[in-house]
Scaffold this active site. Sequence first.
Site, PDB file in Angstrom:
ATOM      1  N   HIS A 463       0.818  -1.220   0.000  1.00 38.74           N
ATOM      2  CA  HIS A 463       0.000   0.000   0.000  1.00 38.74           C
ATOM      3  C   HIS A 463       0.847   1.264   0.000  1.00 38.74           C
ATOM      4  O   HIS A 463       0.331   2.371  -0.190  1.00 38.74           O
ATOM      5  CB  HIS A 463      -0.924   0.008   1.221  1.00 38.74           C
ATOM      6  CG  HIS A 463      -2.330   0.420   0.898  1.00 38.74           C
ATOM      7  ND1 HIS A 463      -2.608   1.516   0.126  1.00 38.74           N
ATOM      8  CD2 HIS A 463      -3.528  -0.111   1.232  1.00 38.74           C
ATOM      9  CE1 HIS A 463      -3.916   1.660   0.014  1.00 38.74           C
ATOM     10  NE2 HIS A 463      -4.506   0.674   0.659  1.00 38.74           N
ATOM     11  N   ASP A 467      -2.396   3.291  -4.191  1.00 33.93           N
ATOM     12  CA  ASP A 467      -3.652   3.192  -3.461  1.00 33.93           C
ATOM     13  C   ASP A 467      -4.537   2.122  -4.095  1.00 33.93           C
ATOM     14  O   ASP A 467      -4.191   1.516  -5.113  1.00 33.93           O
ATOM     15  CB  ASP A 467      -4.372   4.547  -3.464  1.00 33.93           C
ATOM     16  CG  ASP A 467      -3.573   5.605  -2.714  1.00 33.93           C
ATOM     17  OD1 ASP A 467      -2.934   5.246  -1.710  1.00 33.93           O
ATOM     18  OD2 ASP A 467      -3.590   6.776  -3.144  1.00 33.93           O
TER      19      ASP A 467
END
Length: 492
Positions: A463, A467
Site C-alpha cells: 500500500h 492506493d
Amino acid sequence: MAHASDGHVLEFKLPDLGEGLTEAEIVRWLVEVGDVVAVDQPVVEVETAKAMVEVPCPYGGVVTARFGEEGTELPVGAPLVTVTVGGGGAAADGPARDSGTDAGAAGTPVAGTPAAAAAAETSPAAETKAEGSGNVLVGYGTSEAPARRRRVRPGHQAATGASGRANGRVRGAGAVDGPVRTAEPADGPVPVISPLVRRLARQHDLDLRELTGSGPDGLILRADVEYALRAAAAQGGRTADPEAGTGRVPDAAPAAVSSAPRSDGTRVPLKGVRGAVADKLSRSRREIPDATCWVDADATELMRARTAMNASGGPKISLVALLARICTAALARFPELNSTVDTDAREIVRLDRVHLGFAAQTDRGLVVPVVRDAQTRDAEALTAEFARLTEAARAGRLTPGELTGGTFTLNNYGVFGVDGSTPIINHPEAAMLGVGRIVPKPWVHEGELAVRQVVQLSLTFDHRVCDGGTAGGFLRYVADCVEQPAVLLRTL
C-alpha cells in the site's frame, strides 16, 4: 578467491555464490584426493539458502586435500580444496597442509595430503604396524574411482568418504568402536530429500542404504528416517529422538531429567531453502503494509483461445504463459506495481524491466524462479522458459541468479485445487498476482445463466507504492484480458 601456498599448490576457497549468501553446506564431494581435475570442473555439490549448486574449480591439476565433510557448513571464503598444478604429480610438491587436524572444520583438510595419499598404498605389514601405533586406516572410495586408504592421526576424528560414512566411529583419542577395515566401493550417493536427512541418519548411526525411500524414485524423506528410528527404539536399541546427538540411550539418566516434561514433537531446523523462505516472509510481513483485492473472472474465452493456439501446430502454449503475458501488459499500464521501496532513502523505485517470478512447489520446499525480461517474451518463449526453470527447480539445479532479482510474482495456487488466497508479498517486490483454480460455475453470460469456466484472481500489493484505485485498475485489466483475450491485441 584462492592463493598459491607455494609455486605449485593452489588453494581454492568457497566463492561468493549469489546475493547475500554467506555460507553453504557440503552435500556431496565430486572428486577425491589424488584425482586429476580440469579447469572449471565441478568438485563439490553444496546447498545454499537458495538452491543446490555445483561449484567448479578454476584450477587444473591434482587434488591434494579436501576441506569439510558432507553435512558441514562452510562460510564463503573458507578453503574447499588444494590443487597441485604443473610438475607432473602431486607427490613431488609435498603436502599442502597438515592432514592430521580435525575433519570437517573450516580451514582443515578432510582427506590426506599428497604424501599421505602416496603412503596410503601400503602393504599388509605396514597396515599392521600402523594399527599397532594407534593410527586409524579409513576406507575411502566411490563407484567412480578405486578405493583408497589414508591415515588419521591418533586423537582426531576419522573423516568420511564420498558416501558420508566412516568405517569405525571414533569415540576418543585413538579409540575405535568396532573393527577397522577398508570400505568397499559404494554404489554412489544415497538419494535423500535434504542434507538434514543425511545428517539425522548419521547422528543416529543409521545406514541410509538399508532404507527404502517413500518419495519419488525412491527418494528418502525425513519421515522414512524417523520411522526407522522409531522402529529401532521399539526394539530397545536406539532412541527415536531426532535431537539426540549419539543415537544411543544413556546408561543412566538423572532423575530430574527423566521426570521433566518432554515434547513429543519433531524439531525441524529452519535452514537451507526453508530457512531462507521463513526469513523472507517474516521480513515481508514485518516491513510491508500489504492489502489484497480480488475478483471473479470468466476464463472461458481464454481457455478457448489457448485450445485454438495449440491446435494450429508448433510448440504447445501453457496457461501460465498466457497469464504471464497478461501480467506484463498490465504492468506496462500500471508501472507502480513493478517497483520496490527504498526505505533508507524513503523513495519508491519504479523498475523499467519485468523480471517475473513464479511460485513453484518442489520436494525441497517452495522456490520462486525468475523469468528475466518477461516483457520482451511472447507466449511461446514464456512457455519454454517456464518449463526450463520448473524442471531445474524440481531437480534442485537452479542457480542463485535464477532465484533472485524478481520484480513481480505470479502465484498459480489453483494447481493445489483452491479458489483463493491472500499471499505474502515476495520481499522486496511490491505486488503478487494470485490465480485460483478454473472450474465450471453458474455465470450470467450475455444476459442468460450459463455454465462457464470461472477463476478467482487476487492481487496483494504494497500500500506504500499505490492506493486501492491503482491496484483495482490493474486487477480489473487482468480480468478483462482473461475474459476477452482480444484486449491484449492493443499491446502486441
